[in-house]
Write a protein that holds these residues in place. Structure first.
Motif, mmCIF file in Angstrom:
data_model
loop_
_atom_site.group_PDB
_atom_site.id
_atom_site.type_symbol
_atom_site.label_atom_id
_atom_site.label_comp_id
_atom_site.label_asym_id
_atom_site.label_seq_id
_atom_site.Cartn_x
_atom_site.Cartn_y
_atom_site.Cartn_z
ATOM 1 N N GLU A 275 2.087 57.563 7.015
ATOM 2 C CA GLU A 275 0.650 57.208 6.841
ATOM 3 C C GLU A 275 0.052 56.965 8.223
ATOM 4 N N GLU A 276 0.387 56.886 9.287
ATOM 5 C CA GLU A 276 -0.007 57.012 10.807
ATOM 6 C C GLU A 276 -0.187 58.775 10.957
ATOM 7 N N SER A 277 0.532 59.431 10.278
ATOM 8 C CA SER A 277 0.437 61.090 10.345
ATOM 9 C C SER A 277 -0.816 61.359 9.509
ATOM 10 N N GLY A 278 -1.380 60.507 8.671
ATOM 11 C CA GLY A 278 -2.733 61.138 7.873
ATOM 12 C C GLY A 278 -2.018 61.343 6.343
ATOM 13 N N VAL A 279 -0.811 61.143 5.914
ATOM 14 C CA VAL A 279 -0.499 61.399 4.485
ATOM 15 C C VAL A 279 0.092 59.925 3.985
ATOM 16 N N ARG A 280 -0.599 59.860 2.718
ATOM 17 C CA ARG A 280 -0.476 58.727 2.183
ATOM 18 C C ARG A 280 0.845 58.892 1.553
ATOM 19 N N VAL A 281 1.610 57.525 1.325
ATOM 20 C CA VAL A 281 2.897 57.623 0.551
ATOM 21 C C VAL A 281 2.883 56.485 -0.497
ATOM 22 N N GLY A 282 3.140 56.912 -1.617
ATOM 23 C CA GLY A 282 3.101 55.698 -2.623
ATOM 24 C C GLY A 282 4.655 55.387 -3.018
ATOM 25 N N LEU A 283 5.088 54.311 -2.593
ATOM 26 C CA LEU A 283 6.546 53.729 -2.672
ATOM 27 C C LEU A 283 6.730 53.013 -4.203
ATOM 28 N N THR A 309 10.019 64.498 6.383
ATOM 29 C CA THR A 309 9.632 65.688 7.474
ATOM 30 C C THR A 309 9.048 66.915 7.210
ATOM 31 N N ASN A 310 9.734 67.512 6.225
ATOM 32 C CA ASN A 310 9.314 68.910 5.677
ATOM 33 C C ASN A 310 7.927 68.785 5.179
ATOM 34 N N VAL A 311 7.644 67.728 4.370
ATOM 35 C CA VAL A 311 6.033 67.507 4.122
ATOM 36 C C VAL A 311 5.148 67.910 5.106
ATOM 37 N N LEU A 312 5.358 67.090 6.447
ATOM 38 C CA LEU A 312 4.670 67.368 7.342
ATOM 39 C C LEU A 312 4.719 68.484 8.098
ATOM 40 N N LYS A 313 5.836 69.063 8.095
ATOM 41 C CA LYS A 313 5.898 70.428 8.716
ATOM 42 C C LYS A 313 5.249 71.571 7.954
ATOM 43 N N HIS A 314 5.478 71.672 6.589
ATOM 44 C CA HIS A 314 5.124 73.064 5.666
ATOM 45 C C HIS A 314 4.189 72.424 4.632
ATOM 46 N N ALA A 315 4.342 71.358 4.100
ATOM 47 C CA ALA A 315 3.409 71.355 2.885
ATOM 48 C C ALA A 315 1.737 71.367 2.909
ATOM 49 N N ALA A 317 0.300 68.552 2.657
ATOM 50 C CA ALA A 317 -0.017 67.576 1.577
ATOM 51 C C ALA A 317 -0.867 66.392 2.008
ATOM 52 N N SER A 318 -1.435 65.548 1.124
ATOM 53 C CA SER A 318 -2.491 64.542 1.556
ATOM 54 C C SER A 318 -1.652 63.316 0.773
ATOM 55 N N ARG A 319 -0.870 63.444 -0.042
ATOM 56 C CA ARG A 319 -0.318 62.286 -0.527
ATOM 57 C C ARG A 319 1.262 62.837 -1.156
ATOM 58 N N VAL A 320 2.066 61.344 -1.046
ATOM 59 C CA VAL A 320 3.515 61.727 -1.497
ATOM 60 C C VAL A 320 3.749 60.619 -2.476
ATOM 61 N N GLU A 321 4.449 61.000 -3.633
ATOM 62 C CA GLU A 321 4.989 59.777 -4.539
ATOM 63 C C GLU A 321 6.334 59.552 -4.331
ATOM 64 N N LEU A 322 6.747 58.466 -3.752
ATOM 65 C CA LEU A 322 8.203 58.345 -3.562
ATOM 66 C C LEU A 322 8.738 57.317 -4.475
ATOM 67 N N THR A 323 9.795 57.665 -5.093
ATOM 68 C CA THR A 323 10.439 56.693 -6.242
ATOM 69 C C THR A 323 11.867 56.594 -5.860
ATOM 70 N N VAL A 324 12.137 55.272 -6.022
ATOM 71 C CA VAL A 324 13.664 54.886 -5.762
ATOM 72 C C VAL A 324 14.002 54.264 -7.130
#
Length: 390
Positions: A275-283, A309-315, A317-324
């Motif tokens: 999120e500091e890098s500008g990509v929102r992450v929903g955990l 890391t791949n999202v920051l380098k390549h994608a 993207a503005s948002r990532v959904e992370l599910t555990v």
């Protein structure tokens, strides 16, 4: 400098095709236009013989183009001189000359000795054509244009061939480098896994050894046999830790500044960094959070870390959904972003995915990557955790 065309000993299929074509056209011309009137051929057998010689010379155009052009000029001069009273210039001679001029330019660089000699022969061919009786100013210009086009097209072909050869060599070298990088990435990831397994195993064996020692100290003096057995366990544990240090200790590197081992309980730190890098992450954590084997916990964390890391380098993207997801005997991590897909980003088959797959496979899990159903990219890693405790 000669090209591959100039080094060929045997005539190619194209050489044979051109030779047969010029020979057939020349024979038709020689006997189809025979006659005593102006514009007709009075010596058809002589012209036919010249046609056969020209056809044979074209078979040598890629090996001896300069010599073939000089012989062709001599043949043309002989035909003109021997065909008494005939002011007819054979078309087959001009066709053969243009083909050989093209071959000279395609075979030799103008900066080389053969290239300079070849250009001199081309100029000599043009001078020969100006000695014919039918030559006038328009004919001189037309001949210059035809010879210039033949020579220029040969230069373009030589440069294109050289460029194609360079690109083929570059492609082969890049393929070798890519395979080497892939092997190196696998080796580095396996070394990294070995370091982490060294830490995990050493820690657990050390704990077992300490517990065995503690139990031994708690036993009374009458439990002589039990104390001896526990002492053997302690000694075996210490030797195992020592052997691990000898085998894998040199691979150990400090991968976390604070020296702690990361796991799924530290995903909040990764989310904050993203999120500091500008990509929102929903955990989202599904199921009852539970302790999993430390090596599986670390592997799952590394998969999430590499995916983010791949999202920051390549994608992009503005948002990532992370599910555990914690399920009986299994823990699953899933990441889906809204960025560019695998084709646009080049993430499919990258070195990062090689490392992730190595980790997941090592623990008997499965890794699925590819385009997400709603667009973007999806990473799904499933780890068996039968040893999980509540």
């Amino acid at each position: 400098m000669t090209t591959a065309l100039g080094r060929r000993w045997r005539p190619s299929r194209l050489d044979v095709f051109l030779s047969l074509s010029v020979t057939a056209a020349g024979l038709v011309e020689s006997y189809g236009r025979r006659g005593a009137s102006p514009g007709e051929i009075g010596s058809p057998h002589l012209f036919a013989a010249g046609t056969l010689v020209a056809g044979a010379l074209l078979l040598l155009r890629n090996r001896f183009p300069i010599t073939a052009l000089l012989v062709l000029i001599a043949v043309g001069e002989a035909v003109v001189q021997l065909s008494s009273g005939t002011a007819y210039y054979a078309a087959w001679h001009l066709y053969s000359m243009l083909i050989l001029v093209h071959s000279i330019a395609a075979s030799y660089d103008l900066r080389s000795r053969h290239g300079i000699a070849g250009l001199g022969c081309v100029i000599g061919a043009y001078v020969f054509l100006q000695t014919l009786e039918i030559t006038d100013v328009p004919e001189m210009l037309i001949t210059a244009i035809f010879l210039g086009v033949a020579y220029g097209s040969g230069i373009l072909l030589r440069r294109q061939t050289a460029q194609t050869t360079r690109l083929a060599a570059l492609t082969a070298r890049l393929e070798v480098e890519r395979e080497e990088q892939a092997r190196r990435a696998v080796a580095e990831e396996r070394a990294r896994i070995a370091r982490e397994l060294h830490d995990v195993i050493s820690h657990n064996v050390s704990v077992m050894t300490l517990h065995a020692g503690g139990v031994r100290m708690m036993l009374g003096e009458e439990a002589t046999r039990e104390r001896e057995l526990l002492q053997v366990v302690e000694q075996a544990g210490r030797e195992a830790v020592g052997e691990l240090a000898l085998m894998l200790g040199m691979l150990r590197e400090a991968e976390d500044p604070d020296g702690s081992r990361p796991g799924l309980d530290r995903l909040d730190d990764l989310v904050a960094q993203m999120e500091e890098s500008g990509v929102r992450v929903g955990l989202t954590v599904s199921g009852s959070r539970r302790a999993v084997p430390s090596d599986v916990d670390l592997a799952a964390y590394r998969v999430v870390q590499e995916s983010l890391t791949n999202v920051l380098k390549h994608a992009g993207a503005s948002r990532v959904e992370l599910t555990v997801t914690y399920a009986p005997g299994q823990v699953t991590v899933e990441l889906t972003d809204d960025g560019r897909g695998p084709v646009a980003t080049g993430r499919a088959g990258g070195f990062g995915q090689i490392g992730m797959r190595e980790r997941v496979t090592l623990h008997g899990g499965t890794l699925t990557t590819g385009a997400a159903p709603g667009g973007g990219y999806r990473v799904l890693a499933c780890f068996p955790s039968a040893a999980a405790t509540g």
